[in-house]
Design a protein around this motif. Structure first.
Motif, PDB file in Angstrom:
ATOM      1  N   UNK A 167      23.241  53.579  38.410  1.00 29.11           N
ATOM      2  CA  UNK A 167      24.306  54.510  38.036  1.00 29.11           C
ATOM      3  C   UNK A 167      25.652  53.794  37.940  1.00 29.11           C
ATOM      4  N   UNK A 168      25.932  52.904  38.868  1.00 27.43           N
ATOM      5  CA  UNK A 168      27.200  52.169  38.828  1.00 27.43           C
ATOM      6  C   UNK A 168      27.286  51.268  37.606  1.00 27.43           C
ATOM      7  N   UNK A 169      26.159  50.651  37.232  1.00 26.59           N
ATOM      8  CA  UNK A 169      26.149  49.840  36.015  1.00 26.59           C
ATOM      9  C   UNK A 169      26.494  50.701  34.799  1.00 26.59           C
ATOM     10  N   UNK A 184      34.347  48.475  39.617  1.00 26.79           N
ATOM     11  CA  UNK A 184      33.309  49.001  40.501  1.00 26.79           C
ATOM     12  C   UNK A 184      32.588  47.857  41.222  1.00 26.79           C
ATOM     13  N   UNK A 185      32.429  48.012  42.522  1.00 24.87           N
ATOM     14  CA  UNK A 185      31.734  47.021  43.340  1.00 24.87           C
ATOM     15  C   UNK A 185      30.655  47.722  44.158  1.00 24.87           C
ATOM     16  N   UNK A 186      29.416  47.289  43.984  1.00 24.77           N
ATOM     17  CA  UNK A 186      28.304  47.730  44.821  1.00 24.77           C
ATOM     18  C   UNK A 186      28.187  46.712  45.947  1.00 24.77           C
ATOM     19  N   UNK A 187      28.326  47.162  47.190  1.00 20.95           N
ATOM     20  CA  UNK A 187      28.517  46.236  48.306  1.00 20.95           C
ATOM     21  C   UNK A 187      27.371  46.277  49.316  1.00 20.95           C
ATOM     22  N   UNK A 230      36.040  45.243  33.793  1.00 25.23           N
ATOM     23  CA  UNK A 230      35.188  46.112  32.991  1.00 25.23           C
ATOM     24  C   UNK A 230      33.715  46.027  33.323  1.00 25.23           C
ATOM     25  N   UNK A 231      33.368  45.366  34.414  1.00 26.63           N
ATOM     26  CA  UNK A 231      31.969  45.226  34.806  1.00 26.63           C
ATOM     27  C   UNK A 231      31.771  45.679  36.246  1.00 26.63           C
ATOM     28  N   UNK A 232      30.552  46.094  36.555  1.00 19.49           N
ATOM     29  CA  UNK A 232      30.187  46.376  37.939  1.00 19.49           C
ATOM     30  C   UNK A 232      29.661  45.090  38.576  1.00 19.49           C
ATOM     31  N   UNK A 233      30.029  44.864  39.821  1.00 18.97           N
ATOM     32  CA  UNK A 233      29.553  43.695  40.561  1.00 18.97           C
ATOM     33  C   UNK A 233      28.724  44.149  41.754  1.00 18.97           C
TER      34      UNK A 233
END
Length: 244
Positions: A167-169, A184-187, A230-233
């Protein structure tokens, strides 16, 4: 001049509390916390923070809180930490075998780890987008990496974290067009000495069991170091990239 503000959601977790304490120690920072249990934040040290109680994490309650935050035009949110997470409780334990999978347990875990964070993003986006760079961190886990899954098990938890990552991507693709100021950062915090990991700490090497204070410090530095691109990490506690 607008104030630079940190927003912590699901602020009753151990890491969330550690984040809050470190943020208020910075004289240039302003803090908003959202939690169902505000008792920790009744201390005098949070007297200049905005403490917001929420009765539940249904979307109607989320909308009410976000609306209240958005009414203060002087607030400019520069970082958001969405700290929701469920691995186990009195009736749920991670599955070791497929036969232990339960639709009811999976639904509860999926709601906490996947649906609720995305509902926050959905409702926050209108007040976050603009010129102010804003980093949004959602707590995920390395076990949510599909390509890194070598040992299986923990079906519901793995799936919920993989789902929030996907979803974050997708949100990042949309935000790259409509909210270019948001990163956005998925941690993955690593194994932290909290109630969430307590039943599973037995085989964790001593130097790999982290305090909440350590993880909070690492995370704040990671947020500072990452640019809005502009990217999710998908990053671990060291700031290293985890394969999706």
């Amino acid at each position: 001049m607008t104030n630079q503000t940190t927003l912590i959601i699901g602020a009753n977790s151990a890491i969330a509390k550690a984040l809050a304490l470190q943020v208020i120690n910075n004289n240039d920072s302003h803090l908003i916390v959202v939690t169902r249990d505000i008792s920790f934040y009744q201390h005098e040290k949070f007297s200049h923070s905005k403490i917001m109680s929420i009765k539940d994490y249904q979307e109607s309650s989320i909308k009410t809180v976000v609306q209240a935050i958005g009414e203060d035009e002087a607030i400019s949110i520069s970082q958001v930490f969405i700290c929701h997470g469920l691995l186990h409780n009195d009736v749920i334990t991670p599955e070791k075998r497929l036969q232990e999978f339960s639709a009811e347990s999976f639904t509860e875990i999926l709601t906490a780890n996947t649906i609720t964070p995305i509902l926050w993003l959905k409702n926050l986006m209108p007040i976050l987008k603009g010129k102010q760079p804003c980093k949004v961190v959602v707590f995920s886990a390395r076990v949510g990496s599909i390509s890194d899954n070598k040992i299986g098990g923990w079906y519901s938890y793995r799936a919920s974290k993989a789902a929030v990552n996907m979803l974050l991507k997708s949100v990042a693709v949309e935000f790259s067009r409509t909210a270019k100021n948001i990163k956005l950062i998925s941690f993955h915090p690593g194994t932290t000495d909290t109630p969430l990991s307590k039943p599973f700490q037995k085989n964790v090497p001593e130097n790999k069991l982290f305090t909440s204070e350590f993880v909070a410090k690492q995370l704040l530095q990671i947020v500072e170091d990452n640019e809005v691109n502009g990217e999710a990490s998908f990053l671990d506690w060291q700031g290293k990239t985890i394969p999706w």
